[in-house]
Design a protein around this motif. Structure first.
Motif, PDB file in Angstrom:
ATOM      1  N   ASP A   1      -3.273   8.089  -4.670  1.00 33.61           N
ATOM      2  CA  ASP A   1      -4.741   8.269  -4.490  1.00 33.61           C
ATOM      3  C   ASP A   1      -5.540   7.340  -4.304  1.00 33.61           C
ATOM      4  O   ASP A   1      -6.602   7.241  -3.637  1.00 33.61           O
ATOM      5  N   VAL A   2      -5.102   6.043  -4.717  1.00 37.33           N
ATOM      6  CA  VAL A   2      -5.956   4.834  -4.864  1.00 37.33           C
ATOM      7  C   VAL A   2      -4.879   3.937  -4.256  1.00 37.33           C
ATOM      8  O   VAL A   2      -3.933   3.565  -4.749  1.00 37.33           O
TER       9      VAL A   2
ATOM     10  N   GLN B   1      -9.330   5.131  -0.938  1.00 36.74           N
ATOM     11  CA  GLN B   1      -9.065   6.202  -2.203  1.00 36.74           C
ATOM     12  C   GLN B   1      -9.386   7.646  -1.801  1.00 36.74           C
ATOM     13  O   GLN B   1     -10.178   7.926  -0.506  1.00 36.74           O
TER      14      GLN B   1
ATOM     15  N   THR C   1     -11.409   3.848  -9.353  1.00 33.46           N
ATOM     16  CA  THR C   1     -12.168   4.892  -8.789  1.00 33.46           C
ATOM     17  C   THR C   1     -12.551   5.936 -10.106  1.00 33.46           C
ATOM     18  O   THR C   1     -11.755   5.742 -11.102  1.00 33.46           O
TER      19      THR C   1
ATOM     20  N   GLY D   1      -5.508   1.675  -8.638  1.00 30.16           N
ATOM     21  CA  GLY D   1      -4.652   1.370  -7.608  1.00 30.16           C
ATOM     22  C   GLY D   1      -3.448   0.595  -8.162  1.00 30.16           C
ATOM     23  O   GLY D   1      -3.470   0.038  -9.314  1.00 30.16           O
TER      24      GLY D   1
END
Lengths: 115, 115
Positions: free
Chosen positions: A3-4, A25, A93, A107
């Motif tokens: 996702d990141v 992201q 995020t 991340g």
């Protein structure tokens, strides 16, 4: 897919060079953050952004700059790298906080070495 | 100002025994509290959070944490440790009532589960 994501994952550079670390992201979050991790010091916030037009300094912003190119992209720059910027850098995020969604998602990190 | 302390750099526990990783915090208002785990060469993974309500919160992988306002603590616990739980654990705080949007992390506690 993660996702990141962060690029590069590892980087060795010389003192005085300019370097950019990138973060993307796919979580659809508005808020993005850059942290650095040093052994024994935990994570410290460098910059954060609540949307494309909103950039804020964190605890340790000196020597760094950021750019929020789009909702999904947030890059960190070292204009003139110095050895004490050698560290592990993380992008994160988060949602804007509705319904208690206040946690941050990280991340995989970029390991930066400045020689 | 917000701060968090993890008083133990390292915790060793035998597999199958209960584990506790300690965290205390300081805020001027009311906190959001978080636990993250970091495996080698990986980013931080969110485990659990306290934002309001029940003082005992349950999270991923069988972990739980208890919010104790009078002792300003948020200790992470698991009834039966696994070797795979060996990792670096971070506690984090955000003083939402004071208007803070930043997370402050502890220095981390290395958990080693001995077979």
């Amino acid at each position: 897919d993660a996702d990141v994501t962060q690029t590069p994952r590892n980087r060795i550079t010389k003192t005085g060079k300019r370097i950019m670390l990138e973060c993307s992201q796919t979580k659809g979050h508005d808020r993005m953050y850059w942290y650095r991790q040093d052994p024994g010091l935990g994570l410290r916030l460098i910059y954060y952004s609540f949307d494309v037009k909103d950039i804020n300094k964190g605890e340790i912003s000196d020597g760094y700059s950021v750019s929020r190119q789009a909702q999904a992209k947030f890059s960190l720059s070292l204009e003139s790298a110095i050895p004490n910027q050698t560290a592990l850098y993380f992008c994160a995020t988060s949602d804007f906080g509705a319904s208690g969604k206040v946690e941050q998602y990280f991340g995989p990190g970029t390991r930066l070495t400045v020689t | 100002a917000q701060s968090v302390a993890q008083p133990e750099d390292q915790v060793n526990v035998a597999e199958g025994n209960p584990l506790t990783v300690k965290c205390t915090y300081s805020v001027s208002g009311n906190p959001y509290l978080f636990w993250y785990v970091q495996y080698p060469n990986r980013g931080l993974q969110f485990l659990l959070k306290y934002i309001t309500g029940d003082n005992l919160v349950k999270g991923s992988y069988g972990f739980e944490a208890e919010f104790n306002k009078s002792q300003t603590s948020f200790h992470l616990k698991k009834p039966s440790a696994l070797v795979s739980d060996s990792a670096l654990y971070f506690c984090a705080v955000r003083d939402w009532e004071a208007g803070s949007y930043q997370l402050t992390f502890g220095k981390g506690t290395k958990l080693s589960v001995i077979p």
